[in-house]
Design a protein around this motif. Structure first.
Motif, PDB file in Angstrom:
ATOM      1  N   LEU A  22       0.826  -1.208   0.000  1.00  0.00           N
ATOM      2  CA  LEU A  22       0.000   0.000   0.000  1.00  0.00           C
ATOM      3  C   LEU A  22       0.858   1.255   0.000  1.00  0.00           C
ATOM      4  O   LEU A  22       0.575   2.227  -0.711  1.00  0.00           O
ATOM      5  CB  LEU A  22      -0.923  -0.003   1.221  1.00  0.00           C
ATOM      6  CG  LEU A  22      -2.096  -0.982   1.108  1.00  0.00           C
ATOM      7  CD1 LEU A  22      -2.904  -0.998   2.393  1.00  0.00           C
ATOM      8  CD2 LEU A  22      -2.979  -0.612  -0.076  1.00  0.00           C
ATOM      9  N   SER A  25       2.015   1.787  -3.354  1.00  0.00           N
ATOM     10  CA  SER A  25       0.981   2.284  -4.260  1.00  0.00           C
ATOM     11  C   SER A  25       0.849   3.801  -4.156  1.00  0.00           C
ATOM     12  O   SER A  25       0.381   4.458  -5.077  1.00  0.00           O
ATOM     13  CB  SER A  25      -0.357   1.596  -3.977  1.00  0.00           C
ATOM     14  OG  SER A  25      -0.935   2.145  -2.817  1.00  0.00           O
ATOM     15  N   PHE A  28       2.356   5.663  -6.849  1.00  0.00           N
ATOM     16  CA  PHE A  28       1.556   5.805  -8.066  1.00  0.00           C
ATOM     17  C   PHE A  28       0.473   6.874  -7.896  1.00  0.00           C
ATOM     18  O   PHE A  28       0.239   7.673  -8.792  1.00  0.00           O
ATOM     19  CB  PHE A  28       0.882   4.479  -8.430  1.00  0.00           C
ATOM     20  CG  PHE A  28       1.848   3.370  -8.722  1.00  0.00           C
ATOM     21  CD1 PHE A  28       2.959   3.579  -9.524  1.00  0.00           C
ATOM     22  CD2 PHE A  28       1.643   2.104  -8.199  1.00  0.00           C
ATOM     23  CE1 PHE A  28       3.841   2.558  -9.813  1.00  0.00           C
ATOM     24  CE2 PHE A  28       2.523   1.075  -8.479  1.00  0.00           C
ATOM     25  CZ  PHE A  28       3.620   1.300  -9.282  1.00  0.00           C
ATOM     26  N   PHE A  29      -0.190   6.835  -6.739  1.00  0.00           N
ATOM     27  CA  PHE A  29      -1.353   7.709  -6.561  1.00  0.00           C
ATOM     28  C   PHE A  29      -0.971   9.166  -6.324  1.00  0.00           C
ATOM     29  O   PHE A  29      -1.506  10.079  -6.930  1.00  0.00           O
ATOM     30  CB  PHE A  29      -2.208   7.233  -5.375  1.00  0.00           C
ATOM     31  CG  PHE A  29      -3.083   6.062  -5.693  1.00  0.00           C
ATOM     32  CD1 PHE A  29      -3.963   6.125  -6.778  1.00  0.00           C
ATOM     33  CD2 PHE A  29      -3.053   4.916  -4.923  1.00  0.00           C
ATOM     34  CE1 PHE A  29      -4.777   5.047  -7.077  1.00  0.00           C
ATOM     35  CE2 PHE A  29      -3.878   3.840  -5.221  1.00  0.00           C
ATOM     36  CZ  PHE A  29      -4.731   3.912  -6.299  1.00  0.00           C
TER      37      PHE A  29
ATOM     38  N   LEU B 110      -8.710  -4.224  -1.260  1.00  0.00           N
ATOM     39  CA  LEU B 110      -7.315  -3.783  -1.246  1.00  0.00           C
ATOM     40  C   LEU B 110      -6.622  -4.187  -2.547  1.00  0.00           C
ATOM     41  O   LEU B 110      -5.836  -3.436  -3.109  1.00  0.00           O
ATOM     42  CB  LEU B 110      -6.582  -4.403  -0.066  1.00  0.00           C
ATOM     43  CG  LEU B 110      -6.692  -3.651   1.254  1.00  0.00           C
ATOM     44  CD1 LEU B 110      -5.932  -4.393   2.331  1.00  0.00           C
ATOM     45  CD2 LEU B 110      -6.144  -2.238   1.091  1.00  0.00           C
ATOM     46  N   LYS B 111      -6.967  -5.387  -2.996  1.00  0.00           N
ATOM     47  CA  LYS B 111      -6.400  -5.862  -4.252  1.00  0.00           C
ATOM     48  C   LYS B 111      -6.790  -4.912  -5.373  1.00  0.00           C
ATOM     49  O   LYS B 111      -5.961  -4.516  -6.192  1.00  0.00           O
ATOM     50  CB  LYS B 111      -6.911  -7.279  -4.547  1.00  0.00           C
ATOM     51  CG  LYS B 111      -6.258  -7.912  -5.759  1.00  0.00           C
ATOM     52  CD  LYS B 111      -6.906  -9.234  -6.112  1.00  0.00           C
ATOM     53  CE  LYS B 111      -6.812 -10.242  -4.996  1.00  0.00           C
ATOM     54  NZ  LYS B 111      -6.103 -11.473  -5.323  1.00  0.00           N
ATOM     55  N   LEU B 113      -7.504  -1.803  -5.115  1.00  0.00           N
ATOM     56  CA  LEU B 113      -6.754  -0.549  -4.945  1.00  0.00           C
ATOM     57  C   LEU B 113      -5.339  -0.689  -5.508  1.00  0.00           C
ATOM     58  O   LEU B 113      -4.857   0.177  -6.257  1.00  0.00           O
ATOM     59  CB  LEU B 113      -6.686  -0.227  -3.441  1.00  0.00           C
ATOM     60  CG  LEU B 113      -6.334   1.200  -3.070  1.00  0.00           C
ATOM     61  CD1 LEU B 113      -7.485   2.114  -3.423  1.00  0.00           C
ATOM     62  CD2 LEU B 113      -6.031   1.284  -1.580  1.00  0.00           C
ATOM     63  N   LEU B 114      -4.689  -1.797  -5.180  1.00  0.00           N
ATOM     64  CA  LEU B 114      -3.306  -1.995  -5.628  1.00  0.00           C
ATOM     65  C   LEU B 114      -3.233  -2.124  -7.150  1.00  0.00           C
ATOM     66  O   LEU B 114      -2.361  -1.549  -7.798  1.00  0.00           O
ATOM     67  CB  LEU B 114      -2.717  -3.241  -4.965  1.00  0.00           C
ATOM     68  CG  LEU B 114      -2.481  -3.140  -3.464  1.00  0.00           C
ATOM     69  CD1 LEU B 114      -2.075  -4.487  -2.890  1.00  0.00           C
ATOM     70  CD2 LEU B 114      -1.408  -2.101  -3.165  1.00  0.00           C
ATOM     71  N   ALA B 116      -5.435  -0.996  -9.264  1.00  0.00           N
ATOM     72  CA  ALA B 116      -5.800   0.294  -9.858  1.00  0.00           C
ATOM     73  C   ALA B 116      -4.599   1.228  -9.872  1.00  0.00           C
ATOM     74  O   ALA B 116      -4.345   1.920 -10.874  1.00  0.00           O
ATOM     75  CB  ALA B 116      -6.948   0.928  -9.074  1.00  0.00           C
ATOM     76  N   ALA B 117      -3.810   1.220  -8.797  1.00  0.00           N
ATOM     77  CA  ALA B 117      -2.622   2.079  -8.748  1.00  0.00           C
ATOM     78  C   ALA B 117      -1.656   1.711  -9.861  1.00  0.00           C
ATOM     79  O   ALA B 117      -1.094   2.575 -10.548  1.00  0.00           O
ATOM     80  CB  ALA B 117      -1.941   1.927  -7.390  1.00  0.00           C
ATOM     81  N   LEU B 118      -1.505   0.399 -10.063  1.00  0.00           N
ATOM     82  CA  LEU B 118      -0.603  -0.091 -11.103  1.00  0.00           C
ATOM     83  C   LEU B 118      -1.081   0.357 -12.485  1.00  0.00           C
ATOM     84  O   LEU B 118      -0.301   0.838 -13.318  1.00  0.00           O
ATOM     85  CB  LEU B 118      -0.587  -1.615 -11.026  1.00  0.00           C
ATOM     86  CG  LEU B 118       0.662  -2.337 -11.469  1.00  0.00           C
ATOM     87  CD1 LEU B 118       1.830  -1.896 -10.625  1.00  0.00           C
ATOM     88  CD2 LEU B 118       0.442  -3.836 -11.332  1.00  0.00           C
TER      89      LEU B 118
END
Lengths: 280, 295, 353
Positions: A22, A25, A28-29, B110-111, B113-114, B116-118
């Motif tokens: 997280l 991530s 990225f965000f 959470l998956k 979210l991760l 989506a970030a990728l």
């Protein structure tokens, strides 16, 4: 849905692993959100936190011919280069399955992936040198499109090739014993199941070409700019909220288009799975 | 067998003319492979040849390669680029492994979210992502704002246009290329092996060492090789974040063309960069079958 | 439109491997021939040679006397059922079955009619609009068969047709495929490593080993009169004993041996003490008695260390044959003992075994 075997194997390390994931991530965000936030400032400088809220910079970008022209130029270059890359990458992946010799197969595969490893600036200098030798190319987009195509081929090739590897190798012999000629096998048997991967490759190639900036730096005819190049020069000359507004818009466009495509393909996959399950 | 030994010997067979499928159309391979191969000759071969010609075409008459290799600026940037690429690769592969594992073991949202970030990172342009880092790292940028807000920082941030500024951005740019192959390797691990490890009493660390790590090592290597060769060609991100004191080879090359007016030197440096990068890629490909993991 | 198949002295080399070392085979029109062999024996390669999917170094393949070895697969007029069935996943069942007619550029009406007919033949008419992914294993196999037959080929080739099915379905489909083959009357070559399947389905079985045919004969002769010890062992369970002339030698005696006697388990019986001495017998101790539904399988280790297997009727009293019990086995049907001459291919294996 969750993978019990893997969960059991990870054990209590699961929490720290997810925590690190997280945090990663955020890499990225956060930059993206900062770009978005600064674009709606009502001031005339890029500041974080933004001062006030207004969409004036969006208006500025959307009414500025330079931004619009560079956007359309990028679209044109990306469409042509993507189309060429899709055809060439798909042909290459299909052709590779016809190569009998293992060694030759490896070399061809290596060649098709190699452009990913090619340093873009050095390649751009090469194309630029070609333009110098062949002056009639100078004021055209030929070398740029050619170069972007080359950079995009590996992505199409990789996706189609791995889809081919997952297919049933006996479909082709089966079709040939049933009397089909090789063009018919290609068109009716091999291509249809590859379509999703070809589409995926198309989208991937398009984003790669659309975002590519280094080749444009050296290869564009004077007075023209692709969108990334326009952003690049703007960032070095006038770092204004115009830039982040344009960035936000083009990113949102990409997210909507690519996200939509992803959603559609996910839904189709799920529907196909359900149908299979229902009839089994 | 005894009665047939006479037949086992004769290797004086005529050369097998066509041992695969009879009538198999050679046109087939030709039609499919020749267009892309011809394209590679034009789009890759010709520019590389033009590079060589351009590098040798030198008004002053001395050797551009020798000139390039004795330029301290170039050698410095070369060393800097290699170190940078190594550091970025190591960080990216390490973080990519954790990230891919996190994706695999996260609960649903959470998956999402991760992933989506990728995807966000894959879908937005490098320019935009680099702008984001600029805005974060500027002396009075977003990081300073947050630090100030929390009372941790009272001096403006001094990281912008330093080497330190480049690393997070470059790792963020490269991370998807490491995460994707590792994630698919993780998904392909034989679940029975994991179960077997659990049944035989292996804890998480032993299972990782005995089952998971061997299964994902090829993906880590091929992802790492790709990140490394791509990092060698990094241009935009170091230029915007690292500033003029942290020029990579790519930056120096573009400088030769755009400001120094020495295209021959730029071409010579380009050949050295391309040659080095492709050589590394080819060696890695022979050793680790990188392109097979990707294609 | 069924044809006679003739394979003459075919050699195939793949890389360094001499896979087919001069095989010859003739099949009458309408005959069902099974190529039976262990994996690596070359049987699948031979099937591919007939289909045209594998070129040959030398030799001939002829359909009705016409050499076809230079013809590409699409011009051979063969129908193949592949091991994976190779149904085209993106087409419906009907489109799959009609594909060969589409390849032959037949009008749509004919394609639809033939697809329906063929699916009726394999009793799947109602599934014409399904996709292969929606079918069960047995249904897929029927579709593959219908597709292989749709263009009225001269020869039907089956590559391990039952390998992907579970045992019960396999037996059912063996009967079904044989029915359809008889009904269509098409010359058929099938490949399998399952001897029961070969026995059930074929007019003749061709046993392959190491790139050669060892024996080509009717199922009964393959079982009753195996040409070599390899065939005897490969097809069914066999007890092999040394023999001289037509006579069995006593256990342990190999002097003067001129051949090998094959005694099937069902031709042995347990002798009681009252039997006359003169006849041949072998004695040893019981090692394993297992119940198999229609019979007991008795495994005995003879005094010379040979493993002997004997079938007993299901009503046998198992308590009399506990492990370690001494027994004497004799020949129930001396007339059914088959002797392989020692000159046959691999007859000396017995001494080693």
């Amino acid at each position: 849905m969750t993978d019990r075997s893997l969960l059991r194997a990870i054990g209590w390390y699961r929490a720290p692993v997810i925590a690190v994931g997280l945090l990663a991530s955020l890499l990225f965000f956060v930059p993206f959100l900062v770009v978005v936030a600064t674009s709606w400032t009502s001031g005339s400088f890029i500041l974080f936190p933004p001062t006030g809220f207004s969409l004036q910079w969006y208006e500025t970008v959307l009414t500025d011919r330079q931004w619009l022209n560079s956007f359309w130029l990028s679209i044109v270059v990306a469409v042509i280069a993507t189309a060429a890359a899709v055809v060439l990458g798909t042909l290459g992946a299909l052709g590779l399955t016809r190569v009998r010799s293992r060694a030759l197969q490896r070399w061809v595969r290596t060649l098709f992936i190699a452009p990913i490893a090619l340093p873009p600036i050095a390649y751009a200098v090469g194309l630029w040198s070609v333009d110098r030798q062949l002056p009639f190319l100078d004021d055209t987009l030929v070398s740029l499109v050619l170069g972007e195509t080359l950079l995009a081929v590996p992505y199409v090739f990789a996706l189609v090739s791995s889809a081919l590897a997952g297919g049933d190798p006996s479909l082709r012999p089966a079709a040939s014993t049933l009397g089909a000629s090789w063009p018919m096998i290609l068109w009716r048997i091999e291509l249809p199941p590859l379509l999703p991967s070809i589409l995926g490759g198309t989208l991937f190639a398009f984003t790669v070409v659309f975002d590519e900036v280094v080749l444009s730096v050296l290869l564009l005819p004077p007075g023209t700019q692709t969108l990334p190049l326009k952003m690049f020069t703007a960032s070095q000359e006038a770092f204004s909220p115009e830039l982040t507004a344009a960035s936000t818009m083009v990113s949102l466009l990409a997210i909507v288009v690519l996200g939509g495509a992803q959603l559609v393909s996910n839904r189709r996959n799920r529907a196909a799975r359900l149908r299979r399950k229902a009839s089994a | 067998m005894s009665t047939t030994t006479g037949e086992l010997a004769p290797p004086e067979r005529a050369a097998p003319a066509d041992r695969h499928e009879p009538g198999r159309n050679r046109a087939e391979a030709r039609w499919l492979l020749w267009p892309p191969l011809a394209f590679f000759v034009v789009a890759l071969g010709v520019p590389l040849a033009a590079l060589v010609i351009r590098a040798l075409d030198n008004e002053t008459g001395d050797n551009s390669f020798a000139a390039a290799l004795t330029m301290p600026v170039f050698l410095d940037s070369l060393a800097r680029t290699v170190v940078m690429a190594l550091v970025v690769t190591a960080l990216t592969v390490l973080l990519g492994t954790v990230y891919a594992t996190a994706v695999a073991v996260s609960p649903g949202w959470l998956k999402f979210l991760l992933v989506a970030a990728l995807l966000l990172s894959l879908w937005t342009s490098i320019m935009v992502r680099t702008f984001g880092w600029m805005l974060l790292e500027l002396p009075r940028g977003a990081i300073f704002w947050l630090g100030d807000l929390l009372g941790l920082m009272d001096e403006p941030l001094g990281v912008y246009q330093t080497a330190l500024a480049m690393y997070p951005a470059m790792v963020a740019v490269m991370l998807p290329f490491a995460v994707l192959p590792i994630a698919s390797a993780l998904a392909a691990i034989d679940r029975e092996q994991l179960n077997a490890a659990a049944v035989f009493g292996s804890g998480p660390l032993l299972t990782f060492r005995a089952v998971i790590r061997p299964a994902i090592t090829p993906a880590m290597i091929s992802g790492g090789v790709l990140v490394f060769v791509m990092a060698l060609g990094f241009y935009v991100t170091p230029l915007l974040l690292g500033g003029p004191t942290n020029m990579t080879v790519s930056g120096i090359i573009s400088g030769q063309l755009r400001t120094a007016g020495r295209p021959d030197l730029g071409a010579a440096m380009s050949i050295l960069l391309v040659g080095g990068t492709i050589a590394i890629y080819l060696v890695a490909d022979r050793l680790f079958k990188v392109s097979e993991k990707w294609g | 439109m069924t044809v006679a198949l003739s394979v003459q002295d075919v050699h195939v080399t793949l890389g360094q491997n001499h896979v087919l070392k001069g095989v010859s085979l003739d099949a009458r029109p309408g005959e069902f021939v099974t190529l039976l062999g262990a994996s690596g024996s070359g049987k699948s390669t031979l099937l591919n040679v007939i289909a045209g999917l594998q070129g040959i170094d030398r030799g001939h393949v002829a359909f009705d006397g016409t050499n076809v070895e230079k013809r590409p697969p699409r011009k051979r007029g063969v129908g193949v059922v592949f091991q994976s069935y190779a149904l085209f996943p993106h087409m419906t069942v009907g489109e799959n079955v009609a594909f060969p007619l589409r390849a032959a550029r037949r009008p749509a009406a004919e394609r639809a009619r033939v697809a329906r007919e063929m699916l009726e033949l394999v009793q799947l008419g109602e599934l014409i609009d399904r996709r292969p992914a929606q079918l069960s294993g047995g249904q897929r196999q029927r579709v593959a068969l219908a597709r292989a037959l749709a263009a009225s080929p001269g020869i039907l080739l089956l590559d391990e047709p039952m390998a992907a099915l579970d045992k019960q379905l396999r037996e059912q489909m063996q009967v079904e495929v044989t029915r359809i083959q008889r009904q269509v009357g098409i010359t058929t070559v099938s490949v399998t490593h399952d001897q029961a399947e070969a026995m059930t389905m074929s007019d003749r079985v061709a046993v392959m080993r190491d790139g050669r045919f060892v024996q080509i004969d009717t199922p009964e002769n393959i079982y009753r009169k195996p040409a070599t010890e390899y065939v005897a062992r490969f097809v069914g369970e066999a007890n092999l004993f040394p023999a001289r002339g037509g006579e069995l030698l006593p256990d342990g005696v190999t002097d003067g041996r001129t051949g090998t006697a094959v005694i099937r388990p069902e031709d042995l019986r347990v002798l009681t003490g009252t039997e006359p001495a003169g006849a041949w017998s072998v004695s040893g101790v019981v090692r394993l008695l297992s119940f198999q539904g229609s019979r007991f399988r008795l495994e005995v280790e003879s005094d010379t260390g040979r493993r002997v297997v004997c079938s007993l009727p299901p009503q046998t009293d198992a308590a009399t044959l506990l492990d370690g019990t001494r027994v004497r086995l004799g020949c129930a049907h001396p007339d059914r003992v088959h002797v392989i001459a020692a000159t046959a291919d691999d007859a000396q294996e017995l001494v080693v075994a």
